[in-house]
Scaffold this motif. Sequence first.
Motif, short mmCIF file in Angstrom:
data_model
loop_
_atom_site.label_atom_id
_atom_site.label_comp_id
_atom_site.label_asym_id
_atom_site.label_seq_id
_atom_site.Cartn_x
_atom_site.Cartn_y
_atom_site.Cartn_z
N SER A 535 -7.15 -55.85 28.76
CA SER A 535 -6.88 -56.35 30.11
C SER A 535 -5.55 -57.10 30.14
O SER A 535 -5.19 -57.80 29.19
N ALA A 553 -5.68 -49.33 29.32
CA ALA A 553 -6.13 -50.63 29.83
C ALA A 553 -7.26 -50.43 30.84
O ALA A 553 -7.23 -49.50 31.66
N SER A 554 -8.24 -51.33 30.80
CA SER A 554 -9.33 -51.26 31.77
C SER A 554 -9.04 -52.10 33.01
O SER A 554 -9.66 -51.90 34.06
N ARG A 555 -8.07 -53.01 32.88
CA ARG A 555 -7.82 -53.95 33.97
C ARG A 555 -6.35 -54.37 33.95
O ARG A 555 -5.85 -54.86 32.93
N PHE A 593 -8.41 -62.41 29.79
CA PHE A 593 -7.36 -61.41 29.56
C PHE A 593 -6.92 -61.38 28.09
O PHE A 593 -6.96 -62.39 27.39
#
Length: 696
Positions: A535, A553-555, A593
Motif C-alpha cells: 500500500s 499494489a493493492s492500495r 501503509f
Amino acid sequence: MRTHSTPAMSAGLVGESMPGHSSSQIRAQGTTSTAPSTATDVPEDSEAGEYWLPWHIDSNFVTVLHKEMYAREADASLVAEPEGAGILMMNKIGETVKFKSSDEDALVLQMGAFGQIYSGGQLSACRHAVLTPRPPGIARFNYCNFWYVPWDTVCDTPVGMEQTAVNTGWNAMMDHSYLNITMKQSFSAFRQFMTSPEARIQFVDTVRFKELSEMLPISLNATSPTSEPFIQVDVLTDVRCPFSLLSQTNLEAAAKNLGMESHVNLKFHPVFLNPNVPKEGESLDDYLWREYGYTKEFAHSEDYPLRKAGLEAGIELNPHRRVVNTFDAFCLMEVAQEEEKQQQLVQILSRRYFEQAEDISDEDVLSAAAAEVGLAKDAVLRMRSAEIQQRVQVRYGELAEKLSEVPHFLLRETVSGQGLEVGGFRSVADWEEVLQRVIDKRSHVGMSVAGPYGKTLRLEEANPHAPVSLALSAQHGWTPSGWPYEEHDFSRMDESSDCEMYKEPRLVEHLDEDSLKRLSTGYQAIFDCLPDGFSILDLCSSWNSHFNDVSRASRVVVHGLNALELEANKQATERHVQDLNANASLPWETNSFDVLTLALSIQYLTDPKAVFAEINRVLKPGGMAVVAFSHRTFIEKAINIWARQTDDGEGHAHLICNYFQHGPHGGWEKLATVDLSPRHADPVWLVTAVKCSEQS
C-alpha cells in the motif's frame, strides 16, 4: 602520473573510400586506432592513485592551506600520513609533481581562477589534486583559507587579455566559461563539477567526446534502472561503408559474448563518404580501379583483403555492388528511429546492399526494406518530407565538422553518461575490451540505502559523491538535541489559505522530463522491494504521482488540495483532499501503509514536525518514507527557512532530516540523503527514512 600523447590515425585498410577531389568527402577508416579529440595533445588513461579531490583549479582568488593531518576517528589521536597521500600539482603541458615542503608548518599560497583571470594571466592558477588513501577509521583534516570576493562580483579580464586569462587544451580546467560570471556562479559551477562522476575520471574523455555527447543526447528509453549496465552506441558513419558494417557486426558479437546483447543500443547518424554521388551511382570496379589501381580480377578474388575480413565476420561482400548516394537511406533510417526500428532497418539495408548488391538509393528498394522491417505504410512518404530531409542534412553538417574519417563510435554508459569514442575497424576481442571499459564507468555512480522491512535498496542512478548524498554521513551521527527552529522560520511571504491558491486545477509538471524519469525510477526501486499487495500513501499529490508500475499494489492513496487534480490521477485507488497547514492530523488508521511518498511540496509545510509525526503513525513499522525535493518552488508560499536559499540542496536535506529526527523523536531510523539528479536537468534530491519497529 598523467602524461600526454598524440594517438596516430590511419587512412584505412583498403581503398573502398571515395574520390580524392572533393573537399566535402570523408575517408573510410579501417584501422583500430582510438581517435584523438583535436590536433593537440591528449592524455593517456592512467591514474596516480585514489583522489580525495580530483584534478581541479579553485574557483576563488587565493587559497592558503597547510599540510594535511590524519587522526583516528575513535579518539582523535594523530597518526602518520598514509603512504601515497599528498597534493599533486600539474603544469600546463601535463607534467605532475607531488608537493613537498622542508617546513612542516609552512603555509602554501595557491592562486585560483579569479586571480588568474583578473590579472589577465600574469598570475597562474594552480592545477592540483589531493591523493588520500582511506585506511579504516582514519580521518583527514587540514587548514584551508579560501579568499573569495562578494558573490555578485563579475569575473572579467583586463581589456585585450581575454585569451591569456584562461587556459586551453586537454587539461585546461578553466576555460572561457569562467568569464563574465559572478563569484557565486563560479563557485556553484565549481561545486557541481567537483561532485560529478566525470570529475573522478578526468582526461579520459576527449574534448570531442564531450562535444559529441552534447550533440547526441542519450535516449530516455535507453536506460537501465537495474544493476545491469546499458550502453548507447552512436555510430557515425555512411551506411555504405564496409568497415562500418564489419566493425558493427563484431561489436554485436562482442556484446553477445559478454551477455549484453539486450543491453547495447545502436543509433546511426549520417557522415557521408561522398554526399555528391550522382543518382545513377558508379560501378565499384570502376571506382576501385580509378582511385586505387585495383583490377576487377583482384577485387573479385578470394585474396581481396576486404572479402577475407567479411568472411571472417560471417558476411559475404558482393563485389558487384555499386557506389551509391545514401542520403535517402538515411532519411528512411531517421523515420525508423522515430518508430524505434532503426537498428533493424540498418541490418536489412546492409544485407540488401553488401550481400545482394541492391541499390539502396532506389525508392522501390527502400520501400521493400521499410515493409520488411514493419515500418508504417507512409514511411517512404515521410522520408521525402522537408522536415526529415532537413534534419538529416543538418546533422550531417554538424558531424562532418567534427570528423574526417568513418566509422566513428561514441559509446556511453547510460546512467553515468560516461564512456569513450573509438574509430575504425575493430575485432571482436577489441570490442569486448572497449565494452568492458565503458561498463567500468558505472562504478562511479550508484548508492545502496536502507529500504523497507530490512531490505537493501539499490539506487543505480544516484551520485554518491554529491553534496546531498554526503550531507548526512558528513555529520558522523550528530543530531540536534532539540527542535532547532523557531516560529518565524515557518512564516511565509503569502500567508493566505493554500486552498485559495489551489482552487483551480494545475495539470502541469514541476520538473523537466529527465528529472521526473529519475524520480520514477527511484520510486520503482522501492516498490520492487515490497511484497505483492503493498500500500502507498502519496502525500501532497496531484494528477501525476510519478509512479511507473503499481500493478502489484493493492492500495494507492493520493492526498492533495484540489479534487479535480486528484481525480485525474489514474493510478489512485483512493483520493483525499485536505490542507495540512490547517489540519495536520491524517484520517487513516495507525500502521496502514508500507511506503509514503512526498514529492516537491515539503517546502510549503508550516508545521512539519506535526505532519511527520502523523506520517510516522500511519506507516507500518519497517515501512519507508521518501521525501523528494528540487530547486523549484513557489517562493511566496515557501516557508522562510527554505526560501532563504532556494538552491541549497544539502542545507534543505539537513532540514528534512531534522523533520524526521524530531517528528517524532525516536520514531525513525536508517535515514539517507540521495542525489538522483540527471546531467543537464533539474536536480532530484531524496531524503529517506524507515519507521522504527519499536518507538522510543
